[in-house]
Structures are given as structure tokens and as C-alpha cells.
Design a protein around this motif. Structure first.
Motif, PDB file in Angstrom:
ATOM      1  N   LYS A 130     -34.394  17.186 -63.183  1.00 27.16           N
ATOM      2  CA  LYS A 130     -33.134  17.894 -62.854  1.00 27.16           C
ATOM      3  C   LYS A 130     -32.337  18.156 -64.130  1.00 27.16           C
ATOM      4  O   LYS A 130     -31.630  19.158 -64.228  1.00 27.16           O
ATOM      5  N   GLU A 131     -32.465  17.269 -65.102  1.00 24.85           N
ATOM      6  CA  GLU A 131     -31.755  17.450 -66.369  1.00 24.85           C
ATOM      7  C   GLU A 131     -32.251  18.701 -67.096  1.00 24.85           C
ATOM      8  O   GLU A 131     -31.461  19.425 -67.721  1.00 24.85           O
ATOM      9  N   ASP A 132     -33.563  18.982 -66.991  1.00 24.40           N
ATOM     10  CA  ASP A 132     -34.112  20.201 -67.605  1.00 24.40           C
ATOM     11  C   ASP A 132     -33.490  21.451 -66.974  1.00 24.40           C
ATOM     12  O   ASP A 132     -33.220  22.437 -67.666  1.00 24.40           O
ATOM     13  N   ILE A 133     -33.278  21.401 -65.663  1.00 21.85           N
ATOM     14  CA  ILE A 133     -32.663  22.543 -64.980  1.00 21.85           C
ATOM     15  C   ILE A 133     -31.219  22.718 -65.456  1.00 21.85           C
ATOM     16  O   ILE A 133     -30.751  23.845 -65.677  1.00 21.85           O
ATOM     17  N   ASN A 158     -39.467  29.895 -54.743  1.00 22.30           N
ATOM     18  CA  ASN A 158     -38.325  30.310 -55.563  1.00 22.30           C
ATOM     19  C   ASN A 158     -37.027  29.745 -54.974  1.00 22.30           C
ATOM     20  O   ASN A 158     -36.904  29.621 -53.750  1.00 22.30           O
ATOM     21  N   PHE A 159     -36.092  29.415 -55.842  1.00 22.84           N
ATOM     22  CA  PHE A 159     -34.781  28.949 -55.383  1.00 22.84           C
ATOM     23  C   PHE A 159     -33.737  29.424 -56.382  1.00 22.84           C
ATOM     24  O   PHE A 159     -33.793  29.062 -57.553  1.00 22.84           O
ATOM     25  N   LEU A 160     -32.796  30.239 -55.910  1.00 19.94           N
ATOM     26  CA  LEU A 160     -31.730  30.730 -56.776  1.00 19.94           C
ATOM     27  C   LEU A 160     -30.634  29.680 -56.870  1.00 19.94           C
ATOM     28  O   LEU A 160     -30.022  29.318 -55.860  1.00 19.94           O
ATOM     29  N   SER A 165     -23.895  22.547 -59.231  1.00 24.29           N
ATOM     30  CA  SER A 165     -23.856  21.746 -58.002  1.00 24.29           C
ATOM     31  C   SER A 165     -25.065  21.987 -57.096  1.00 24.29           C
ATOM     32  O   SER A 165     -25.324  21.208 -56.181  1.00 24.29           O
ATOM     33  N   GLU A 166     -25.813  23.082 -57.318  1.00 18.53           N
ATOM     34  CA  GLU A 166     -26.974  23.399 -56.473  1.00 18.53           C
ATOM     35  C   GLU A 166     -28.298  22.924 -57.078  1.00 18.53           C
ATOM     36  O   GLU A 166     -29.355  23.136 -56.484  1.00 18.53           O
ATOM     37  N   ILE A 167     -28.240  22.289 -58.246  1.00 23.41           N
ATOM     38  CA  ILE A 167     -29.472  21.851 -58.907  1.00 23.41           C
ATOM     39  C   ILE A 167     -30.255  20.876 -58.032  1.00 23.41           C
ATOM     40  O   ILE A 167     -31.470  21.013 -57.851  1.00 23.41           O
ATOM     41  N   LYS A 168     -29.566  19.884 -57.482  1.00 24.31           N
ATOM     42  CA  LYS A 168     -30.240  18.871 -56.672  1.00 24.31           C
ATOM     43  C   LYS A 168     -30.934  19.510 -55.469  1.00 24.31           C
ATOM     44  O   LYS A 168     -32.091  19.194 -55.161  1.00 24.31           O
ATOM     45  N   ALA A 169     -30.239  20.435 -54.798  1.00 26.68           N
ATOM     46  CA  ALA A 169     -30.813  21.091 -53.618  1.00 26.68           C
ATOM     47  C   ALA A 169     -32.052  21.903 -53.987  1.00 26.68           C
ATOM     48  O   ALA A 169     -33.066  21.877 -53.273  1.00 26.68           O
ATOM     49  N   GLY A 170     -31.985  22.621 -55.102  1.00 26.56           N
ATOM     50  CA  GLY A 170     -33.123  23.412 -55.543  1.00 26.56           C
ATOM     51  C   GLY A 170     -34.315  22.556 -55.917  1.00 26.56           C
ATOM     52  O   GLY A 170     -35.456  22.857 -55.576  1.00 26.56           O
ATOM     53  N   GLN A 172     -35.011  19.563 -54.838  1.00 28.16           N
ATOM     54  CA  GLN A 172     -35.586  18.986 -53.619  1.00 28.16           C
ATOM     55  C   GLN A 172     -36.365  20.030 -52.831  1.00 28.16           C
ATOM     56  O   GLN A 172     -37.442  19.747 -52.292  1.00 28.16           O
ATOM     57  N   ALA A 173     -35.829  21.238 -52.760  1.00 23.06           N
ATOM     58  CA  ALA A 173     -36.487  22.294 -51.985  1.00 23.06           C
ATOM     59  C   ALA A 173     -37.855  22.658 -52.539  1.00 23.06           C
ATOM     60  O   ALA A 173     -38.759  23.044 -51.795  1.00 23.06           O
ATOM     61  N   LEU A 174     -38.034  22.509 -53.856  1.00 22.39           N
ATOM     62  CA  LEU A 174     -39.305  22.866 -54.482  1.00 22.39           C
ATOM     63  C   LEU A 174     -40.133  21.643 -54.850  1.00 22.39           C
ATOM     64  O   LEU A 174     -40.831  21.612 -55.861  1.00 22.39           O
ATOM     65  N   GLY A 175     -40.045  20.598 -54.022  1.00 19.46           N
ATOM     66  CA  GLY A 175     -40.977  19.490 -54.159  1.00 19.46           C
ATOM     67  C   GLY A 175     -40.418  18.188 -54.659  1.00 19.46           C
ATOM     68  O   GLY A 175     -41.119  17.181 -54.706  1.00 19.46           O
ATOM     69  N   ASP A 176     -39.149  18.191 -55.094  1.00 20.79           N
ATOM     70  CA  ASP A 176     -38.501  16.955 -55.546  1.00 20.79           C
ATOM     71  C   ASP A 176     -39.327  16.256 -56.622  1.00 20.79           C
ATOM     72  O   ASP A 176     -39.506  15.036 -56.600  1.00 20.79           O
TER      73      ASP A 176
END
Length: 387
Positions: A130-133, A158-160, A165-170, A172-176
Motif C-alpha cells: 500500500k505504501e508503493d501506491i 482495474n481500480f481507480l 483514502s481509497e488506497i486500502k479499498a483498491g 483489497q479489491a485487487l487481491g490484498d
């Protein structure tokens, strides 16, 4: 004594609509077709000469397909490339080449190769954590596009991310953390276009008229041809298409999806080493369809003219919202009241929301007339479970 060129047996990995449309063209030329697909009554089943019912990762079944075939091709890229590489090393003809497939399957590797050869792409970085994102968001500015490096299609993978604040959701959505990820800068494009390029085993290359694409929820809904772009953008896009297929030493159809920015820059988004949804217009719209040229290319035949016969617009027929189950078609008769509209029903037995169930193509004197006809017809054709 001359050899009958159509005695070659073509093996196709995949029996979906792309495989079906390949077979329809191959049969015009007299080829024998064997498909491999896990679904007994897939779209291509009824017209294939043989159907090996097996999973796409079944190496033994893929080897059986190879033994039965003179040439192997495929209708989608999410297949085990290792067995294809092994088969190629053993002397089997596989097109497009497994090396090209391996580089394209992984979107990060795909971008790295394009960047290495100075082909224009959106900026990107690999993302492990998540830090890389977060670092990518700070570098590119929000929004950013988080992508799975492998396996994505039609917006899946894909996740926009619009803010930190949306990093965690993205994530998780793409495999956590279970999938390889990358982050791309978001391109505020003016248009999305695609270039179809075809190269045969002799190295002959042709390109198709450029399609202008419209997406809904990351799923292609419409392609207009010719695209409403400047001559400069057209020239640049066609040049990039040719450079890409030469770079990958591609044999067969390649689709190169691109962004056109407001200031006229052309950036390569993604590459598909196969016939593509945005090229379906070519069946009615061009002298030689993408499917016919794909078959010509892999069998060593000369490529056909890609000239546009008339302006054309293709529109997808998607599974109806709320429908999941046995597919039923409604409105085909009404849609065919438009004399310049053709309906393609893929024959999928099951439907679900947004699944690609068919498409419509209209040809006319102008793109606007074709667009209006296909839009009106699309309001009439429905594929769902209940009406």
C-alpha cells in the motif's frame, strides 16, 4: 505435385465468440478446425470440426491439441504460456509466438518493453505494498489507476484511486497483496482509439482504419470508424501500431489500444495479441475482416485489403441487468427492420449482467447515420433471462 494449402489443421485455444468468428472465416477457405474449451456448448462448438473439452490450464489437453493440429492460435491471452513455449521449442507452430504472449500477459512487463524501445506510454510504477501506491499517488497526483499485472479484462483488475483514502479499498479489491500490481498515472484523454495491425509469417504487415471507442464501466460499448481524429493523430497512431507488431514479431492480428490527449499526444494503453472486440466492425465494414486476415496470417497466405467499404459503427449487446441464467433473445426481428444493420448473436447459453452476448454493426454513407441506426437497433435487441 502441389500441396493442398487448406489441408492444414488449425487448433484454437478458446471457443468463445472470437474463436467462432475465426472459424467462420477459416471455413470459407476450407480449413479443418479443432478447438479447446472447457464449456461443452461454447459459441464455437457447433461449427468446429473437433472440440476438446478441457480447462485452459490442462497441459495434457493442450499437448493433445498440438498433436492434432498443424498450427495453434488462441482467442484470448490468459492462458498458460509455459506449455506453449515448450511446444514451440519442440517444433510446433504457434501464432502469435509464446514469447510475445509472455511479454503481453504481464502488463508491467508489457509497459517495460514498450518503454525500452521509446514507445509512448503513461507513466507507471510497480506496486508491492500500500505504501508503493501512496508513493505513486504523490508522484503522479490523484487520481491514479491501480491495475493487476495479469488476468484483467473488461475493467476487471482495474481500480481507480481518487485519493489517498481509497488506497486500502483498491489494494483489497485487487487481491490484498496476493496479485502483482502496478500503478499508472491517470490520463485525462480526449479519445480512446484502437489500431488493428496484422502481420503474416512472411513479415507482410497491414493496418486497419482506426476505431474510436466508447466505454461504459470499462466495458467497450461502441466503436466508430473512421475515428474523428486529426490527420496527424491518425498518422502517429498507425505508425505506432506498425512499430508494436514489428517489436513483438507478431503473427496474426494485434490490437493496440491508445489514448489521445487534448493536446494531440498518442499514448499506448494496452495490447491484445488476438482479434479484438473493437475490430468487429471489420466484418461488414472492411474488404477483409480482422478474422479472415488472422487466419490468412497464421497459415502463410497473403493478407487481404483492409480498406473501409463504408463508414461503420459497432455496438455491443450486453447481458441485461438483473439477468443470470439461460439466455433468451428478444427484438432481433425488430432490429433487422433497419436494412443497414447486422445482428451477431454469439449463441452463449448463459447470460449475466454486462456479459458480451453479441453485437450490432451498421454501415452507412456517414458515421453519424451508421451511429444513429445502430443505436436505435440496440434499443430493440435484448438478451436476458426473462422479459
Amino acid at each position: 505435385m502441389l500441396m493442398d494449402e487448406t489441408k492444414q489443421k488449425i487448433g484454437i485455444i478458446g471457443g468463445g465468440q472470437l474463436g467462432k468468428m475465426m472459424i467462420l472465416e477459416a471455413k470459407k477457405m476450407g480449413f479443418y478446425i479443432i478447438i479447446l474449451d472447457p464449456t461443452a456448448y461454447c459459441p464455437a462448438h457447433s461449427i468446429a470440426d473437433e472440440h476438446l473439452i478441457a480447462d485452459f490450464d490442462d497441459e495434457e489437453a493442450i499437448r493433445e491439441l498440438a498433436k492434432k493440429s498443424d498450427i495453434i492460435t488462441y482467442e484470448f491471452e490468459h492462458i498458460g504460456v509455459e506449455v506453449l513455449q515448450d511446444l514451440e521449442s519442440e517444433g510446433y507452430d504457434i501464432y502469435p509466438a509464446p514469447k510475445a504472449l509472455a511479454n503481453i500477459q504481464n502488463k508491467y512487463q508489457q509497459k517495460e518493453l514498450l518503454k525500452k524501445y521509446n514507445l509512448p506510454v503513461p507513466d507507471y510504477i510497480k506496486a508491492i505494498t500500500k505504501e508503493d501506491i501512496k508513493i505513486a499517488g504523490e508522484k503522479f497526483g490523484y487520481p491514479v489507476m491501480l491495475k493487476s499485472c495479469t488476468g484483467g479484462y473488461d475493467g476487471k483488475g482495474n481500480f481507480l484511486i481518487r485519493s489517498e483514502s481509497e488506497i486500502k479499498a483498491g489494494y483489497q479489491a485487487l487481491g490484498d497483496g496476493d496479485n502483482l500490481l502496478m500503478v499508472e498515472e491517470f490520463i485525462p484523454f480526449d479519445k480512446e482509439i484502437s489500431v488493428l495491425a496484422c502481420r503474416n509469417v512472411s513479415g507482410e504487415v497491414v493496418t486497419y482504419p482506426i476505431g474510436e471507442n466508447k466505454h461504459q464501466a470499462s466495458i467497450l460499448i461502441e466503436t466508430k470508424v473512421p475515428a474523428d481524429i486529426s490527420s496527424q493523430v491518425k498518422e502517429e497512431a498507425l505508425k505506432l501500431g506498425q512499430e508494436v507488431i514489428e517489436l513483438f514479431s507478431g503473427v496474426g492480428i494485434f490490437c493496440i489500444e491508445m489514448f489521445v490527449t487534448e493536446d494531440g499526444r498518442v499514448l499506448i494503453n494496452e495490447i491484445a495479441p488476438r482479434p479484438h472486440n473493437s475490430g468487429h466492425y471489420s466484418i461488414e465494414g472492411c474488404v477483409t475482416s480482422q478474422f479472415a486476415n488472422h487466419i490468412r496470417a497464421i497459415t502463410g497466405l497473403p493478407l487481404g485489403s483492409t480498406d473501409l467499404v463504408r463508414p461503420s459503427v459497432m455496438r455491443n449487446i450486453l447481458g441485461e441487468d438483473g439477468s443470470k441464467g439461460e439466455a433468451k433473445v428478444m427484438g432481433m426481428k425488430e432490429a433487422l427492420e433497419f436494412s443497414n444493420v447486422k445482428v451477431h448473436n454469439y449463441g452463449k447459453k448463459l447470460t449475466k449482467p454486462t456479459r458480451k452476448m453479441g453485437h450490432l454493426t451498421a454501415t452507412a454513407d456517414t458515421v453519424d447515420k451508421a451511429s444513429q441506426a445502430v443505436l436505435e437497433a440496440s434499443k430493440l435487441v435484448k438478451i436476458g433471462c426473462e422479459f
